[in-house]
Write a protein that holds these residues in place. Structure first.
Motif, PDB file in Angstrom:
ATOM      1  N   PHE A   1     -37.808  -3.219   2.830  1.00 49.91           N
ATOM      2  CA  PHE A   1     -38.061  -1.779   2.787  1.00 49.91           C
ATOM      3  C   PHE A   1     -37.557  -1.217   1.466  1.00 49.91           C
ATOM      4  N   TYR A   2     -38.376  -0.382   0.822  1.00 46.86           N
ATOM      5  CA  TYR A   2     -37.957   0.332  -0.391  1.00 46.86           C
ATOM      6  C   TYR A   2     -37.233   1.621  -0.007  1.00 46.86           C
ATOM      7  N   ALA A   3     -36.105   1.880  -0.662  1.00 45.37           N
ATOM      8  CA  ALA A   3     -35.369   3.121  -0.412  1.00 45.37           C
ATOM      9  C   ALA A   3     -34.581   3.509  -1.658  1.00 45.37           C
ATOM     10  N   TRP A   4     -34.364   4.793  -1.784  1.00 44.98           N
ATOM     11  CA  TRP A   4     -33.479   5.313  -2.834  1.00 44.98           C
ATOM     12  C   TRP A   4     -32.073   5.425  -2.268  1.00 44.98           C
ATOM     13  N   HIS A   5     -31.131   4.751  -2.926  1.00 41.37           N
ATOM     14  CA  HIS A   5     -29.727   4.786  -2.540  1.00 41.37           C
ATOM     15  C   HIS A   5     -28.871   5.089  -3.759  1.00 41.37           C
TER      16      HIS A   5
END
Length: 209
Positions: free
Chosen positions: A26-30
């Motif tokens: 999964f792609y996510a901004w962290h």
């Protein structure tokens, strides 16, 4: 209602959300917490206090983070879509300054032990700009814009438990405040195959201009 108020009962965090299973990416901004030594030391102190509680899984330093915004399952996002979103978010973030915060008192979420920042509104604004950038690129943005609570987690719950004794243990640590400066965010490709969140970084975008 205070979004950071303690829950009276904790529940298992590791149930499978829709679309998730072993092997999901999964792609996510962290905000990854590399180099944030003061915050890590504070989390370490809380984790030491939580060792007697078998329903809590401490988060290793390498995988500590502040969640911002999901982008989508890897199989649903083409490389072109991903890159277009990165470019649009980068243009938005180029207008923002680094975020400076303090973290101190741990709170009890339903599924995690978390440390809120002193200025959660700054992270809400950052997330708003990320969402606006994704919308610039795609014409829409995944995930709900509501219910966001900026936090750095110290441990995830792996089962049901009363929070009362956990609260006492957290309060007994006497931990001080830690200072954090957030100069960048990361697009990560993450998984939760081993009852923790792990990832590879895809892009880093700086906030300082």
């Amino acid at each position: 209602m205070d979004p950071y108020a303690d829950h009276a009962e904790m529940a298992n965090h590791w149930w499978w959300r829709p679309g998730w299973k072993v092997g999901t990416r999964f792609y996510a901004w962290h905000i990854t917490l590399d180099g944030q030594d003061e915050l890590h030391q504070l989390i370490d102190q809380y984790q030491e206090a939580l060792r007697p509680f078998p329903t809590l899984d401490p988060i290793p330093r390498k995988w500590r983070h502040i969640t911002l915004q999901g982008l989508g399952h890897v199989e649903d996002v083409s490389d072109q879509q991903r890159d277009e979103a990165v470019q649009a978010v980068a243009e938005r973030l180029a207008k923002l300054d680094a975020i400076e915060s303090t973290f101190q008192r741990a709170v009890i979420f339903r599924e995690a032990i978390a440390l809120p920042p002193s200025n959660p509104e700054a992270y809400t604004h950052l997330r708003h700009e990320i969402r606006a950038g994704i919308t610039d690129a795609w014409g829409w943005c995944p995930e709900n814009s509501e219910g966001f609570r900026a936090h750095a987690s110290a441990a995830y719950s792996n089962g049901s438990a009363s929070a009362a004794h956990i609260r006492l243990a957290l309060d007994a640590t006497g931990s001080g405040a830690s200072r954090v400066i957030v100069p960048a965010i990361s697009l990560i490709c993450m998984n939760r195959d081993r009852r923790t969140y792990q990832w590879k970084s895809v892009e880093h975008l700086r906030l300082v201009h």
